[in-house]
Design an enzyme around this catalytic site. Sequence first.
Site, mmCIF file in Angstrom:
data_model
loop_
_atom_site.group_PDB
_atom_site.id
_atom_site.type_symbol
_atom_site.label_atom_id
_atom_site.label_comp_id
_atom_site.label_asym_id
_atom_site.label_seq_id
_atom_site.Cartn_x
_atom_site.Cartn_y
_atom_site.Cartn_z
ATOM 1 N N CYS A 241 0.830 -1.198 0.000
ATOM 2 C CA CYS A 241 0.000 0.000 0.000
ATOM 3 C C CYS A 241 0.875 1.262 0.000
ATOM 4 C CB CYS A 241 -0.969 -0.035 1.177
ATOM 5 S SG CYS A 241 -2.412 1.041 0.953
ATOM 6 N N HIS A 322 -3.858 -5.142 -0.028
ATOM 7 C CA HIS A 322 -3.480 -5.750 1.255
ATOM 8 C C HIS A 322 -3.544 -7.269 1.163
ATOM 9 C CE1 HIS A 322 -3.092 -2.292 3.993
ATOM 10 N NE2 HIS A 322 -3.912 -1.704 3.125
ATOM 11 N N GLU A 324 -2.608 -9.432 3.210
ATOM 12 C CA GLU A 324 -2.914 -10.089 4.486
ATOM 13 C C GLU A 324 -4.403 -10.378 4.639
ATOM 14 O OE1 GLU A 324 -3.115 -5.683 5.254
ATOM 15 O OE2 GLU A 324 -1.869 -7.061 4.110
#
Length: 352
Positions: A241, A322, A324
């Site tokens: 990001c 993202h 994750e």
Amino acid sequence: MPDAYLALETGDIVEARARSPGRAQGELVFTTAYTGYEESLTDPSYEEQVLTFAYPLIGNYGVRAERFESDRVHPSSVVARELTDDVAEWLQSENVPAVDHVDTRDLVLDIREGGAMKVGIAAGPDASPEAAKEELADCPGMSDITDIGAQVSVTEPEHHPGSGPSVALVDCGAKGSIVDSLAARNAEVHVLPYDTTPAEVRDLDPDIVFVSNGPGDPENFEAAEHLVDDLVGEYPFAGICLGQQVVANALGGSTEKMAFGHRGVNQPVRDLRTDKVVMTTQNHGYTVAEPGDLDVTQVNVNDDTPEGLESDELDVITRQYHPEAHPGPHDSLGFFDDVLDLAESRAPVSAD
């Protein structure tokens, strides 16, 4: 009778119901996510922003601390069509003003058409349109908040032991699930302040340097940009990001503000090498305009903005989204395996 007011940069006044009293200001943005409100509200990338939920009901599965991405709520205020009592009470405990009974469909269209904008909010017994206008008049632009990194970063290094490669995570506002994703793969993670110096990283001598996500304009993270410029070629680099944007700026690229950004859990990304599309979680209002010394390897299907940058020569790999994936989807979790593979193959390279 309304007891809350939003003063928009367009000149409009929106009436609402106060769910958590107070006054606030910030950049008005929206997310399309219909789950993951706990993760969104504790995401440091929302610092200094007023978060509008496009989905009409927020709080329908309660509030659980184990889902939090940090130790506090980061948006300066929250706007929804309807907030459950659980969420409203949580925001009250955090002293974060919140309002609902807003036509968020109309508000999202305003942002889509006019771009992310400044807003002032007044909520509670003493609220008035004039109070909201006062907050709006005092609201800075996102690029003017030059100390935003200090608001979200650790102040002292943190160490998470592991038996695998060592990662120096430069915390520009890192989500907790980034640390968790690395730790789940046995990495040793050193979480470092956003203004960490090259000398401090060299003292650690990690296998890879990882620049995290974070709020605001990447051009205000000058220390992190200098870190990349100084150490690239000496250490492999990764970024997520804001981290992608910082790395690009350091390597001859440039960044720019987007009209209303990408925020949600449904952003499609196409890999230019495989032509496969994955769905991703995103939260950013700036993007890479020019990649500099890096190759664009992934793009957003909707607007062709860069979603992945890499350099085999410099040992760099970054993602705008993202991986994750909290709260989801999980399409891109393999990024962390690629990062640790790069760390394990660390070798001296030239930056020239």
